[in-house]
Design a protein around this motif. Structure first.
Motif, short mmCIF file in Angstrom:
data_model
loop_
_atom_site.label_atom_id
_atom_site.label_comp_id
_atom_site.label_asym_id
_atom_site.label_seq_id
_atom_site.Cartn_x
_atom_site.Cartn_y
_atom_site.Cartn_z
N GLU A 16 115.90 -33.61 60.38
CA GLU A 16 116.94 -34.39 59.71
C GLU A 16 116.34 -35.46 58.80
N ALA A 17 115.17 -35.98 59.16
CA ALA A 17 114.51 -36.96 58.30
C ALA A 17 114.01 -36.29 57.02
N GLU A 18 113.45 -35.09 57.16
CA GLU A 18 112.99 -34.37 55.97
C GLU A 18 114.16 -33.96 55.08
N ALA A 19 115.29 -33.65 55.68
CA ALA A 19 116.48 -33.32 54.89
C ALA A 19 116.95 -34.54 54.10
N PHE A 20 116.79 -35.71 54.68
CA PHE A 20 117.17 -36.95 54.02
C PHE A 20 116.31 -37.20 52.77
N ARG A 21 115.10 -36.67 52.77
CA ARG A 21 114.18 -36.87 51.65
C ARG A 21 114.78 -36.37 50.33
N ALA A 22 115.45 -35.24 50.37
CA ALA A 22 116.05 -34.69 49.15
C ALA A 22 117.10 -35.63 48.58
N GLU A 23 117.86 -36.26 49.46
CA GLU A 23 118.88 -37.21 49.02
C GLU A 23 118.24 -38.43 48.35
N VAL A 24 117.15 -38.91 48.92
CA VAL A 24 116.45 -40.06 48.35
C VAL A 24 115.88 -39.69 46.98
N LYS A 25 115.25 -38.53 46.87
CA LYS A 25 114.69 -38.10 45.59
C LYS A 25 115.77 -38.00 44.51
N ALA A 26 116.92 -37.49 44.88
CA ALA A 26 118.02 -37.36 43.91
C ALA A 26 118.48 -38.74 43.44
N PHE A 27 118.57 -39.69 44.35
CA PHE A 27 118.95 -41.06 43.99
C PHE A 27 117.93 -41.66 43.02
N LEU A 28 116.66 -41.51 43.32
CA LEU A 28 115.62 -42.10 42.48
C LEU A 28 115.57 -41.47 41.10
N SER A 29 115.90 -40.20 41.02
CA SER A 29 115.86 -39.51 39.72
C SER A 29 116.87 -40.09 38.74
N THR A 30 117.92 -40.72 39.25
CA THR A 30 118.94 -41.29 38.37
C THR A 30 118.95 -42.82 38.35
N GLN A 31 118.39 -43.44 39.37
CA GLN A 31 118.51 -44.90 39.50
C GLN A 31 117.22 -45.67 39.20
N LEU A 82 112.43 -42.82 53.58
CA LEU A 82 112.97 -43.65 52.50
C LEU A 82 111.88 -44.49 51.87
N VAL A 83 111.10 -45.18 52.70
CA VAL A 83 110.04 -46.04 52.20
C VAL A 83 108.98 -45.24 51.46
N GLU A 84 108.61 -44.09 52.02
CA GLU A 84 107.59 -43.26 51.39
C GLU A 84 108.00 -42.84 49.99
N GLU A 85 109.24 -42.42 49.83
CA GLU A 85 109.71 -41.97 48.52
C GLU A 85 109.86 -43.15 47.55
N LEU A 87 108.10 -45.96 47.49
CA LEU A 87 106.80 -46.42 47.07
C LEU A 87 106.10 -45.40 46.18
N ALA A 88 106.27 -44.12 46.47
CA ALA A 88 105.67 -43.08 45.64
C ALA A 88 106.24 -43.13 44.22
N ALA A 89 107.52 -43.50 44.11
CA ALA A 89 108.15 -43.60 42.80
C ALA A 89 107.87 -44.94 42.13
N GLY A 90 107.42 -45.93 42.91
CA GLY A 90 107.19 -47.26 42.36
C GLY A 90 108.48 -48.03 42.17
N ALA A 91 109.44 -47.85 43.06
CA ALA A 91 110.72 -48.53 42.95
C ALA A 91 110.56 -50.03 43.25
N PRO A 92 111.33 -50.89 42.57
CA PRO A 92 111.24 -52.34 42.79
C PRO A 92 112.06 -52.77 44.01
N VAL A 93 111.45 -52.79 45.18
CA VAL A 93 112.18 -52.98 46.43
C VAL A 93 111.96 -54.33 47.10
N SER A 94 111.22 -55.21 46.43
CA SER A 94 110.78 -56.44 47.08
C SER A 94 111.93 -57.35 47.53
#
Length: 385
Positions: A16-31, A82-85, A87-94
């Motif tokens: 279920e955690a790996e399935a969540f990864r696809a959702e995070v990637k989709a969010f980052l691709s647009t946001q 969530l954190v892995e994706e 940071l890999a994308a370089g999202a501004p999460v501070s």
């Protein structure tokens, strides 16, 4: 030694955690904002309240907190993904990072119901950002020697002292501060307590500290006769050392102790592919991949212990120590590879990114506990001291 090593039995992320990864990637691709790699390399030092609130709209701030307090009731495995994706994308999460990672779970575990009801929904909505008040001037890495003091008054507490190297203090609404409520520095772990400090209170002064890279993530915070209410205390008076130790397990164990230089590594490999020189550095890339894969498995194992309700203090220290050494090696190795051929044309984005990380990388082994402190903890865990 067997006890510590046995903690690192291979663990895997559940389906279920790996399935969540696809959702995070989709969010980052647009946001994800379209910014160059030297900006993305700041990632968990990159402050964007707007981005944090977009994440909060998805329920991804306070991800592991219960739904009744505004969280998503997901486990630490989902947060790892969530954190892995991010940071890999370089999202501004501070902006939300500290509150999500440790302040929220700390309040959930040790806070009163009133504190939970007030702070946790604000954390989950990205409306309340927290910083950490641990380090102090002239104390080095000796956290138990804190001199900032809270004195009980007829009504509430009176706080005096100062904290240093406090990330994002000038942007945050609250600090969770470790202070002394009885005894003196010679009493070490005894007499320490944690307080939630509203940084807008009279007597609080925040002074940013500019670092070598030109950024001002850190601050020095002064407390001059700051009046705190009774309910500013978290947990039991005198229980601060146990609480802060549990808090540091959250801080030291996550992917952020592995991925601080990952945007640079990814961009460098991309540049090598474009120039057709990837084969010349295949051995170096392979070593990085092997190290990262091992460290990632160790971090997942620590995460599995958090999921099971354990507090893997020594295991988290080990991951943090080895992980930050890996993070620091990436800019050093890439910088050396660029310097090995001065006549070659260097990608401008690559040059700026490696320059930034070369300046900031020395801090990787300071934040969250210095290497020397961590190795002392690890030695105790191995029964060597």
């Amino acid at each position: 030694m067997t006890t510590l090593l046995s903690q690192f039995r291979l663990a895997r992320l559940p389906a279920e955690a790996e399935a969540f990864r696809a959702e995070v990637k989709a969010f980052l691709s647009t946001q994800m904002p379209p910014v160059p790699p030297d900006i993305r390399a700041r990632s968990w030092m990159g402050f964007s309240a707007e981005f944090s609130r977009r994440m909060a709209e998805r329920g991804w701030v306070g991800l592991t907190l219960p739904r009744e307090y505004g969280g998503a009731s997901l486990n630490a495995f989902s947060r790892f993904v969530l954190v892995e994706e991010l940071l890999a994308a370089g999202a501004p999460v501070s902006a939300h990072w500290i509150a999500d990672r440790q302040s929220g779970p700390l309040i959930l575990k040790y806070g009163t119901e009133k504190q939970r009801r007030f702070y946790l929904p604000r954390i989950c909505a990205a409306e309340a950002f927290f910083c950490i008040g641990m380090s102090e001037p002239n104390s080095g890495s000796d956290l138990a020697s804190v001199g900032t003091r809270a004195i009980r008054m007829e009504s509430g507490w009176r706080l005096n002292g100062r904290k240093i190297w406090t990330t994002n203090a000038e942007h945050c609404e609250y600090m969770i501060a470790l202070v002394r409520t009885s005894g003196g520095p010679e009493d070490r772990h005894k007499g320490l307590s944690q307080f939630i400090v509203d940084l807008s209170l009279p007597g609080v002064t925040v002074r940013p500290i500019r670092d070598l890279s030109g950024d001002a993530h850190f601050s020095e915070v002064f407390f001059d006769d700051v009046a705190l209410a009774d309910d500013a205390l978290i947990g039991q008076e005198g229980g601060g050392w146990e609480q802060v130790t549990a808090e540091l397990a959250f801080e030291r164990s996550g992917p952020e102790r592995l991925y601080s230089s990952i945007v640079l590594l990814d961009h460098w490999i991309g540049c090598l592919r474009k120039s057709g020189e990837a084969g010349l550095h295949a051995a170096t890339i392979g070593r990085f991949v092997a190290h990262l894969a091992t460290l990632r498995n160790m971090s997942i194992t620590v995460t599995s212990q958090l999921v099971s309700g354990q507090s893997p203090v020594v295991g988290a220290a080990l991951v943090k120590d080895i992980g930050t050494e890996f993070e620091q090696s990436i800019p050093a190795v890439i910088e050396a590879a660029i310097a090995a051929d001065p006549s070659a044309e260097t990608d401008a984005d690559l040059y700026r990114t490696v320059a930034y990380l070369s300046q900031i990388a020395p801090t990787f082994s300071l934040r969250g506990g210095t290497r020397e402190i961590l190795r002392g903890m690890i030695a105790r865990g191995l029964g060597l001291r």
